[in-house]
Design a protein around this motif. Structure first.
Motif, PDB file in Angstrom:
ATOM      1  N   PRO A 276       0.640  -3.526   0.594  1.00  0.00           N
ATOM      2  CA  PRO A 276       1.349  -4.784   0.329  1.00  0.00           C
ATOM      3  C   PRO A 276       0.918  -5.426  -1.000  1.00  0.00           C
ATOM      4  N   PHE A 277      -0.103  -4.876  -1.657  1.00  0.00           N
ATOM      5  CA  PHE A 277      -0.638  -5.454  -2.879  1.00  0.00           C
ATOM      6  C   PHE A 277       0.109  -4.968  -4.122  1.00  0.00           C
ATOM      7  N   LEU A 278       0.011  -5.745  -5.194  1.00  0.00           N
ATOM      8  CA  LEU A 278       0.572  -5.319  -6.477  1.00  0.00           C
ATOM      9  C   LEU A 278      -0.156  -4.081  -6.967  1.00  0.00           C
ATOM     10  N   THR A 279       0.565  -3.209  -7.642  1.00  0.00           N
ATOM     11  CA  THR A 279      -0.039  -2.066  -8.295  1.00  0.00           C
ATOM     12  C   THR A 279      -0.717  -2.561  -9.567  1.00  0.00           C
ATOM     13  N   SER A 280      -1.874  -2.038  -9.868  1.00  0.00           N
ATOM     14  CA  SER A 280      -2.603  -2.412 -11.081  1.00  0.00           C
ATOM     15  C   SER A 280      -2.994  -1.124 -11.802  1.00  0.00           C
ATOM     16  N   VAL A 281      -2.216  -0.764 -12.822  1.00  0.00           N
ATOM     17  CA  VAL A 281      -2.376   0.523 -13.499  1.00  0.00           C
ATOM     18  C   VAL A 281      -2.487   0.319 -15.009  1.00  0.00           C
TER      19      VAL A 281
END
Length: 102
Positions: A5-10
């Protein structure tokens, strides 16, 4: 983004240089042939198949300043999770073969 459910951080690198940090639902990397479907629906450009390029389009980015980018076809892209990522990210190719992004 996968089941998280979290934002992707790439972190995204092009030819060894950091170009952006993607925080959002994900990222589409497409060729001009694939530019008319999912990429265009996400706000990416429609590119003629004869143009040698890579389309780089964020999915629901957390930042209003992150817009689609068109890169030269000879670019070498590297994607990696940030040190502060709250959940794993997933990668799939043409919607198949989903696997974790390490």
């Amino acid at each position: 983004r996968g089941p998280s459910p979290f934002l992707t951080s790439v972190e995204c690198y092009c030819n060894g240089k950091l170009i952006t940090l993607v925080q959002g639902d994900g990222l589409i990397i497409a060729t001009p042939t694939g530019s008319t479907a999912y990429n265009q629906a996400a706000g990416g450009a429609m590119v003629h198949p004869g143009v040698p390029c890579i389309l780089f389009t964020p999915l629901n980015p957390h930042s209003l300043s992150f817009r689609p980018i068109i890169l030269p076809s000879n670019s070498v892209l590297k994607l990696q999770l940030t040190a502060v990522a709250r959940a794993p990210a997933w990668v799939s190719f043409d919607g198949r073969q989903r696997q974790p992004l390490n």
